[in-house]
Each structure stands twice: as structure tokens, then as C-alpha cells.
Design a protein around this motif. Structure first.
Motif, PDB file in Angstrom:
ATOM      1  N   SER A  26       2.989  -2.790  14.777  1.00 54.38           N
ATOM      2  CA  SER A  26       3.229  -3.690  13.422  1.00 54.38           C
ATOM      3  C   SER A  26       1.872  -3.386  12.695  1.00 54.38           C
ATOM      4  O   SER A  26       0.798  -3.458  13.335  1.00 54.38           O
ATOM      5  N   THR A  27       2.099  -3.301  11.335  1.00 58.53           N
ATOM      6  CA  THR A  27       0.983  -3.045  10.673  1.00 58.53           C
ATOM      7  C   THR A  27       1.070  -3.676   9.185  1.00 58.53           C
ATOM      8  O   THR A  27       2.278  -3.839   8.849  1.00 58.53           O
ATOM      9  N   GLY A  28      -0.023  -3.959   8.477  1.00 57.92           N
ATOM     10  CA  GLY A  28       0.109  -4.676   7.294  1.00 57.92           C
ATOM     11  C   GLY A  28       0.234  -3.430   6.257  1.00 57.92           C
ATOM     12  O   GLY A  28      -0.230  -2.379   6.308  1.00 57.92           O
ATOM     13  N   VAL A  29       0.895  -3.732   5.303  1.00 56.67           N
ATOM     14  CA  VAL A  29       1.091  -2.647   3.933  1.00 56.67           C
ATOM     15  C   VAL A  29       0.962  -3.486   2.547  1.00 56.67           C
ATOM     16  O   VAL A  29       1.055  -4.886   2.713  1.00 56.67           O
ATOM     17  N   GLY A  30       0.956  -3.029   1.714  1.00 54.03           N
ATOM     18  CA  GLY A  30       1.125  -3.837   0.292  1.00 54.03           C
ATOM     19  C   GLY A  30       2.537  -4.201  -0.150  1.00 54.03           C
ATOM     20  O   GLY A  30       3.419  -3.735   0.658  1.00 54.03           O
ATOM     21  N   SER A  31       2.468  -4.760  -1.252  1.00 49.58           N
ATOM     22  CA  SER A  31       3.660  -5.408  -1.738  1.00 49.58           C
ATOM     23  C   SER A  31       4.853  -4.178  -2.128  1.00 49.58           C
ATOM     24  O   SER A  31       6.109  -4.331  -1.999  1.00 49.58           O
ATOM     25  N   THR A  32       4.317  -3.064  -2.757  1.00 49.50           N
ATOM     26  CA  THR A  32       5.096  -2.041  -3.279  1.00 49.50           C
ATOM     27  C   THR A  32       5.793  -1.375  -2.003  1.00 49.50           C
ATOM     28  O   THR A  32       6.840  -1.111  -1.964  1.00 49.50           O
ATOM     29  N   ASP A  33       4.983  -1.155  -0.693  1.00 47.91           N
ATOM     30  CA  ASP A  33       5.485  -0.351   0.192  1.00 47.91           C
ATOM     31  C   ASP A  33       6.541  -1.568   0.708  1.00 47.91           C
ATOM     32  O   ASP A  33       7.520  -1.139   1.441  1.00 47.91           O
ATOM     33  N   LEU A  34       6.231  -2.856   0.744  1.00 48.90           N
ATOM     34  CA  LEU A  34       7.385  -3.777   1.218  1.00 48.90           C
ATOM     35  C   LEU A  34       8.508  -3.902   0.500  1.00 48.90           C
ATOM     36  O   LEU A  34       9.722  -3.778   1.207  1.00 48.90           O
ATOM     37  N   GLY A  35       8.274  -3.551  -0.757  1.00 57.92           N
ATOM     38  CA  GLY A  35       9.634  -3.605  -1.744  1.00 57.92           C
ATOM     39  C   GLY A  35      10.478  -2.283  -1.260  1.00 57.92           C
ATOM     40  O   GLY A  35      11.765  -2.441  -1.116  1.00 57.92           O
ATOM     41  N   ALA A  36       9.661  -1.327  -0.869  1.00 59.63           N
ATOM     42  CA  ALA A  36      10.393   0.007  -0.506  1.00 59.63           C
ATOM     43  C   ALA A  36      11.073  -0.242   0.785  1.00 59.63           C
ATOM     44  O   ALA A  36      12.354   0.140   0.859  1.00 59.63           O
ATOM     45  N   ALA A  37      10.450  -0.856   1.460  1.00 60.45           N
ATOM     46  CA  ALA A  37      10.766  -1.197   2.899  1.00 60.45           C
ATOM     47  C   ALA A  37      12.207  -1.958   2.922  1.00 60.45           C
ATOM     48  O   ALA A  37      13.154  -1.796   3.636  1.00 60.45           O
ATOM     49  N   ILE A  42     -13.838   6.929  -6.350  1.00 55.66           N
ATOM     50  CA  ILE A  42     -14.500   7.696  -5.667  1.00 55.66           C
ATOM     51  C   ILE A  42     -15.080   7.026  -4.422  1.00 55.66           C
ATOM     52  O   ILE A  42     -16.058   6.087  -4.826  1.00 55.66           O
ATOM     53  N   ALA A  43     -15.077   7.423  -3.129  1.00 57.79           N
ATOM     54  CA  ALA A  43     -15.840   6.852  -2.238  1.00 57.79           C
ATOM     55  C   ALA A  43     -16.079   7.764  -0.958  1.00 57.79           C
ATOM     56  O   ALA A  43     -15.344   8.674  -0.768  1.00 57.79           O
ATOM     57  N   LYS A  44     -17.039   7.234  -0.090  1.00 58.55           N
ATOM     58  CA  LYS A  44     -17.133   7.928   0.955  1.00 58.55           C
ATOM     59  C   LYS A  44     -15.919   7.688   1.847  1.00 58.55           C
ATOM     60  O   LYS A  44     -15.416   8.955   2.491  1.00 58.55           O
ATOM     61  N   SER A  45     -15.264   6.501   1.835  1.00 61.74           N
ATOM     62  CA  SER A  45     -13.896   6.335   2.750  1.00 61.74           C
ATOM     63  C   SER A  45     -13.309   5.059   2.207  1.00 61.74           C
ATOM     64  O   SER A  45     -13.800   4.249   1.688  1.00 61.74           O
ATOM     65  N   PHE A  46     -12.220   4.929   2.445  1.00 61.71           N
ATOM     66  CA  PHE A  46     -11.305   3.633   1.882  1.00 61.71           C
ATOM     67  C   PHE A  46     -10.679   2.979   2.977  1.00 61.71           C
ATOM     68  O   PHE A  46     -10.299   3.630   4.410  1.00 61.71           O
ATOM     69  N   PHE A 105      -5.549  -0.520   1.528  1.00 62.50           N
ATOM     70  CA  PHE A 105      -6.043  -0.401   0.106  1.00 62.50           C
ATOM     71  C   PHE A 105      -5.759   1.225  -0.294  1.00 62.50           C
ATOM     72  O   PHE A 105      -5.301   1.288  -1.449  1.00 62.50           O
ATOM     73  N   PHE A 106      -5.874   2.092   0.648  1.00 65.41           N
ATOM     74  CA  PHE A 106      -5.528   3.418   0.474  1.00 65.41           C
ATOM     75  C   PHE A 106      -3.963   3.581   0.027  1.00 65.41           C
ATOM     76  O   PHE A 106      -3.819   4.290  -1.174  1.00 65.41           O
ATOM     77  N   ARG A 107      -3.108   3.141   0.729  1.00 67.72           N
ATOM     78  CA  ARG A 107      -1.896   3.292   0.600  1.00 67.72           C
ATOM     79  C   ARG A 107      -1.334   2.527  -0.939  1.00 67.72           C
ATOM     80  O   ARG A 107      -0.706   3.078  -1.429  1.00 67.72           O
ATOM     81  N   ASN A 108      -2.020   1.400  -0.820  1.00 69.54           N
ATOM     82  CA  ASN A 108      -1.483   0.214  -2.054  1.00 69.54           C
ATOM     83  C   ASN A 108      -1.914   1.110  -3.467  1.00 69.54           C
ATOM     84  O   ASN A 108      -0.868   1.051  -4.358  1.00 69.54           O
ATOM     85  N   SER A 109      -3.027   1.732  -3.436  1.00 72.90           N
ATOM     86  CA  SER A 109      -3.621   2.468  -4.606  1.00 72.90           C
ATOM     87  C   SER A 109      -2.429   3.727  -4.921  1.00 72.90           C
ATOM     88  O   SER A 109      -2.076   3.800  -6.245  1.00 72.90           O
ATOM     89  N   PHE A 110      -2.107   4.535  -4.034  1.00 75.49           N
ATOM     90  CA  PHE A 110      -1.213   5.684  -4.295  1.00 75.49           C
ATOM     91  C   PHE A 110      -0.076   5.187  -4.731  1.00 75.49           C
ATOM     92  O   PHE A 110       0.546   5.713  -5.809  1.00 75.49           O
ATOM     93  N   ASN A 111       0.566   4.103  -3.967  1.00 73.39           N
ATOM     94  CA  ASN A 111       1.656   3.580  -4.515  1.00 73.39           C
ATOM     95  C   ASN A 111       1.825   3.065  -5.616  1.00 73.39           C
ATOM     96  O   ASN A 111       2.889   2.950  -6.371  1.00 73.39           O
ATOM     97  N   LEU A 112       0.705   2.582  -6.338  1.00 68.39           N
ATOM     98  CA  LEU A 112       0.723   2.173  -7.666  1.00 68.39           C
ATOM     99  C   LEU A 112       0.274   3.141  -8.567  1.00 68.39           C
ATOM    100  O   LEU A 112       0.308   2.872  -9.898  1.00 68.39           O
TER     101      LEU A 112
END
Ligand code: SF4
Lengths: 428, 166
Positions: free
Chosen positions: A140-151, B83-87, B91-98
Motif C-alpha cells: 500500500s502506498t500514498g499517491v496524489g489526488s490525480t492518481d487517485l482519480g485515475a485509480a 530543479i533539485a538534487k532529488s525529490f 511529490f514527484f508523481r503528483n507534479s508530473f500528473n499535473l
């Protein structure tokens, strides 16, 4: 279960859900989701994303769970409006698992309690502490809202297979040391990005003997080390927990002895004493005896990390027949209605009230500085929660210390951070 | 895809409570959220940030909660790229998703200074500091993520995939 190559439990679960014989760390895969979760903060955006995708129905109305637990019972008008969005969506989509105030609880304590998560399953939640269910041997893992909307729309999600880290705990636990102390010590050791993008697998004799509450606490805080998921192989303790809660069939997986780990860490717990994380980062961890004399204004016992019945029992054991320091506020929040009811039956609530505590209905409340105990400028709190970032519980110039329930309860009596032994006087 | 603007530099382990404090999460309007981006960390940020500006940080940017309100607030504030050393992972997923691009470049994170004028070419992963006259290379963005960015984020991407006729 034998598979085509040695794999960790995390890799096995992901492989099965991606309909593959094997997966390797770094691989981008699309997995089938068993459960999708959102709360009153993240669901409104997820629902908006869901609608924008342009599908009519969620992928399975029994497998989408909405829990309004953060700003509830609604603390103000905007919160009430957010909750209304969840309520209406649950109704139009005819969701089986929507938990209204009164049946509600903090999501990560609630879902396992209701038998909604079982070993071997894949759960995604629009909340970073979704990693809690790794305590049941689920991915189980946390995702953002957009991911969740897609899920919610597709029942699927892309994931990168994480590398696994193994944490082995051995030795005998000292009095008053719990799962919280183990995980705080671990985060103190590896840092807030020590497990970034990785699976944290907890094992060893200490974990084998840890109750479910302590296991939930540990998996819950995997994210505080940057982990993608926490993981504990299911055993007799897990099966006992599930037996009373679900009749659904499930499959268990375990790590192959020759599975690959990015790193293996071993901890001898015999030397470990209760731990405290200092402001403003969960990795700034010290032995409670080395924290010094820190006067506190508020103690909070609750949250998805330490709002379980076992936590309340420990707190009650220390608070029984005692009074909290007059200079301090103690707020106790059972994580779910069932925990609340059981605490009432066992007389724990009576002990808390007599000690001078304020006991709240289940809610996240002060954990994220929402309501029910927000801090003023310059105030210091000791909390059994999981995060102590700047401003987390209120004013940007307030401070949060983290500990387990024993240290929290003892400190509430003393008015400053202290070892439980200071108030319990060697009486074991 | 190319961006150009001034750099707003931050340290390591910038958490989501710093990006957007939880006290503002009782609503989710990007414009409202943008008004409070980085407010506890650097109060002048929201007042002075201009569309196209870039954020630069040390390691583990965006750690903490899964709140999409964090990248959403930064994007709505006008930030074009981080831009960062690492994310941090979520947050990484969310940003690309948006549709908010992130670049990992330890070197750029060290050398580039607050207030520098920077140009970024995402497709080749090149970061150019025009103030210092230096070029840096970022870890290439995987093709799948590039596709997400091209489509404008996960939702438009899925809409395209699920309703190909529209
Ligand atoms: S109790 Fe705290 S950490 Fe847990 S879900 Fe609620 S806000 Fe998040």
C-alpha cells in the motif's frame, strides 16, 4: 509460493497485480488496484480528476473508500463543503464504504479494523500514510489526488517497482519501548530520505512478537523515511487480527531467502530506550533521557500512528490515579469509534477524564494543525503523531516533539518531557 | 518544451507543510492556494514570483504529505519547472500528473544561485544559467513521463486514451 526468480514480498505482490511472472526494481508497471482510498482533503480533487477523465462510474463501488476524517466533524464552512462533495459522490456512485461522522475514524486505523485490507492486496490512497497497511502484508502506498482519480476510474495505476531495504530487529525490548520507538530510532538512523522510493521491510524476532498496533505504527512511518511502502510478512498475529474482521479470502506472500535487498540493517533493541523526535524533522531523534528539560504546553495522544487501543491502554496505565500538570493540556483522541467504545468499556476514558485530559471524538484534528488543539505562537507540544515539520500543529513558530504513548502520558504528568520511569518508579 | 525565468532557491527536505501549510487545505482552489505557497518559509515569494520562474532546491524536495495542493499551489503561483538534487516520491508523481516538470541535477542544485536567470530545455534535459554562463545536464525524464507532460498531465492523457474518438 514459488516464482520464477527470487523476489521480496513487495516484488511478488506487484508481479501478481501486474499479471507478470516476475518484476525487478526500477521497472515501470501497471498494476490492478484492490482498493482506492481518499479523505476529506484529497477526495474533492480526486473526484474532480475522476469527472474530467469522462467516465460515468467508479471501477468497483465496493473498492473505493471515502473517509472524511481530517477536518471533521466539519470545523468550518469550507470543510463542510468539502465533506459535502464526498457525501454526494458516495451517494451517486452508491459506494459501499463511505464513513459518515459517527461511524468514522482515522482512515488508516479504520480500514484494517473494518477488514477492508488483507494480506497480498494492493491499496493506493490519496494520503501519504496509506503505507500503514504494509503491517498486514499488503502493498500500500500514498499517491496524489490525480492518481487517485485515475485509480477510481480505471482500477489501475502505473508504479515503479521499488528496491527493498531490510530492517532486522533483535534482542529484548526494554520496558516502555514500543513500535514507535523502533521506527523513530530507525528514521533517526537513516534520515528522512534514507528509504526514498524504496520498500522498507521490517523483520526479526522483535517484529514477530510485536502486536498489530506496533506494526501499524512502524509501517505508518515508512513515509517519514521517504519510503514508498512499509512491509511486514503476515504471521499468526496478523491472521488472528484478520479473523475477527473479514471473511474474504486472501493470499499471503513472503520474501525468498535469496531475494535481493539494496541494503540490510540490523538493530539490537536491548540498548534502546524510549525515543523522542525533536523539532522540526522526524529524523532528529534522541533517547528521552538526553532530551533535557523541555517544558511543554500540550500533549496529544492519538493519530493513525498511535491512536490504537494498545496505545490508550499504555497511557491509562501511567495516568491511572494521577493528575496532569496544571500548566499543560492533554488531548486524547481514540483513532476510531470502536477503539473509543472499547476504551470506555475498559474504563480508560474515565482514567483520562479524572487525570484532567480532554477526550475527543475520532478525528485527525491537531495532528495536522486542523482543529481540536491547534498551537499558538511559541507553544511546544509533545505528540504521538508522525510529523513535526514547522507549523504542522499550528503557528509557524510553534514546536512539535514526537514520542510513543508512554513518554507522552508521563510527560503530561510532569509538565516536561520525561522518561515514564520518572512517574512509574520502577514498579513493573 | 522550454522555460525561462528567475530562480527561487530553497534548502533540503522542504516539506509539503512548508510548500502549502495544512491550515489552508480546507479548500482546493489553485488560485487561493497559490496565495499561500511557501508563506512560512519565504513570505516574499508569493508577492514577487512571476509566471515562468523556476524553483531550485537541494535534496528530497516535497517530502511529507501526499497533498497535491503542494505542486498545484506552486504551479498556480507561476512556477514553470523545479530543479533539485532529488525529490520525494509522491511529490514527484503528483507534479508530473499535473503537468509540472521536475528535473534532477545535483550539480545545478549546488552551483545555481538565488535570483539567477535560467533557461531550461526539457526535451534534452539541459539547464542553462544565463547569469553565470554555465550549462548543466539533468537526469533524462523517462519517455512515459515526457508523454504525460506533452498531454498536459495524467487526466488529459487518460482522457485521450479512454475516449480516443473524441
Ligand atoms: S492522523 Fe495525522 S497523519 Fe494520520 S491521516 Fe490524519 S492527518 Fe494524516
Amino acid at each position: 509460493m514459488k516464482m520464477s526468480k527470487p523476489m521480496t514480498i513487495t516484488e511478488k505482490i506487484l508481479a501478481v497485480h501486474a499479471a507478470k511472472k516476475a518484476v525487478s526494481p526500477g521497472e515501470l508497471i501497471e498494476v490492478r488496484i484492490d482498493l482506492a482510498l481518499a479523505n476529506d482533503i484529497t477526495a474533492p480533487l480526486a473526484i474532480q480528476a475522476f469527472k474530467e477523465i469522462g467516465v460515468e462510474k467508479v471501477f468497483n463501488r465496493n473498492r473505493v473508500v471515502l473517509v472524511p476524517d481530517h477536518f471533521t466533524p466539519a470545523k468550518d464552512i469550507p470543510s463542510a463543503e468539502q465533506c459535502k462533495i464526498l457525501r454526494e459522490f458516495a451517494k451517486t456512485q452508491r459506494l459501499t464504504h463511505y464513513f459518515e461522522v459517527g461511524q468514522c475514524g482515522i482512515e488508516h486505523a479504520l480500514l484494517p479494523e473494518k477488514g477492508l485490507v488483507l494480506p497480498g492486496e494492493v491499496v493506493v490512497g490519496a494520503d501519504s500514510h496509506t503505507c500503514t497497511y504494509g503491517a498486514l502484508g499488503a502493498f500500500s502506498t500514498g499517491v496524489g489526488s490525480t492518481d487517485l482519480g485515475a485509480a477510481m476510474a480505471t482500477g489501475r495505476l502505473w508504479l515503479k517497482v521499488p528496491e527493498s531495504l531490510k530492517f532486522i530487529y533483535y534482542g529484548k525490548l526494554n520496558p516502555w519501548v514500543s513500535g514507535k520507538d523502533l521506527i523513530l530510532a530507525t528514521i533517526g538512523d537513516i534520515g528522512v530520505d534514507g528509504a526514498r522510493y524504496q520498500a522498507m521491510e521490517f523483520c526479526g524476532e522483535v517484529i514477530k512478537n510485536l502486536p498489530m498496533s506496533g506494526r501499524f505504527t512502524m509501517a505508518n512511518m515508512a513515509i517519514e523515511a521517504g519510503g514508498k511502502n512499509g512491509m511486514i510478512e503476515p504471521d499468526e498475529i496478523t491472521f488472528q487480527f484478520i479473523k475477527q474482521r473479514s471473511k474474504r479470502p486472501y493470499k499471503t506472500y513472503d520474501s525468498d531467502p535469496d531475494a535481493h535487498y539494496a541494503d540490510v540493517k540490523e538493530y539490537d533493541v536491548s540498548k534502546l530506550h524510549p525515543q523522542v523526535a525533536l523539532p522540526h524533522i522526524p529524523s532528529k531523534v534522541k533517547d528521552v533521557r538526553e532530551v533535557g528539560k523541555v517544558k511543554i504546553d500540550q500533549v496529544v495522544i492519538g493519530s493513525c500512528t498511535n491512536g490504537y487501543l494498545d496505545d490508550l491502554r499504555v497511557a491509562a496505565k501511567i495516568l491511572r490515579g494521577k493528575k496532569i500538570a496544571p500548566s499543560l493540556r492533554l488531548i486524547i483522541i481514540p483513532a476510531t469509534q470502536d477503539i473509543y467504545r472499547q476504551a470506555l468499556k475498559e474504563g480508560l476514558i474515565e482514567i483520562f477524564l479524572s487525570a484532567g485530559a480532554s477526550v475527543s471524538t475520532p478525528t485527525c484534528g491537531p495532528c495536522l494543525g486542523g482543529h481540536m488543539g491547534v498551537l499558538a505562537e511559541g507553544e511546544k507540544a509533545l505528540a504521538t503523531t508522525n510529523r513535526n515539520f514547522r507549523g504542522r500543529m499550528g503557528h509557524p513558530n510553534s514546536e512539535v516533539y514526537l514520542s510513543g504513548p508512554a513518554v507522552a502520558a508521563a510527560s503530561a504528568i510532569k509538565g516536561r518531557i520525561c522518561h515514564p520511569e520518572e512517574v512509574m518508579k520502577r514498579r513493573v | 518544451m522550454k522555460f525561462e525565468g528567475r530562480i527561487w532557491k530553497f534548502g533540503s527536505d522542504v516539506d509539503t507543510d512548508a510548500i502549502i501549510p495544512a491550515r489552508y487545505l480546507n479548500q482546493s482552489d489553485p488560485k487561493e492556494l497559490a496565495k499561500h505557497a511557501m508563506e512560512d518559509e519565504r513570505p516574499e515569494f508569493v508577492k514577487e514570483v512571476k509566471p515562468g520562474d523556476l524553483l531550485l532546491a537541494d535534496k528530497n524536495f516535497g517530502c511529507g504529505s501526499s497533498r497535491e495542493h503542494a505542486p498545484l499551489a506552486l504551479k498556480a503561483a507561476g512556477i514553470s519547472c523545479i530543479i533539485a538534487k532529488s525529490f520525494a516520491r509522491i511529490f514527484f508523481r503528483n507534479s508530473f500528473n499535473l503537468g509540472l516538470p521536475l528535473l534532477e541535477s545535483p550539480e545545478a542544485s549546488e552551483v545555481i544561485q538565488d535570483g539567477d536567470h535560467v533557461r531550461v530545455d526539457l526535451t534534452i534535459g539541459e539547464i542553462e544559467d544565463l547569469t553565470l554562463g554555465k550549462k548543466f545536464h539533468a537526469t533524462p525524464i523517462p519517455p512515459f513521463m515526457q508523454e504525460l507532460l506533452q498531454d498536459g498531465g495524467l487526466i488529459p492523457h487518460l482522457r485521450k486514451k479512454m475516449n480516443p474518438q473524441r
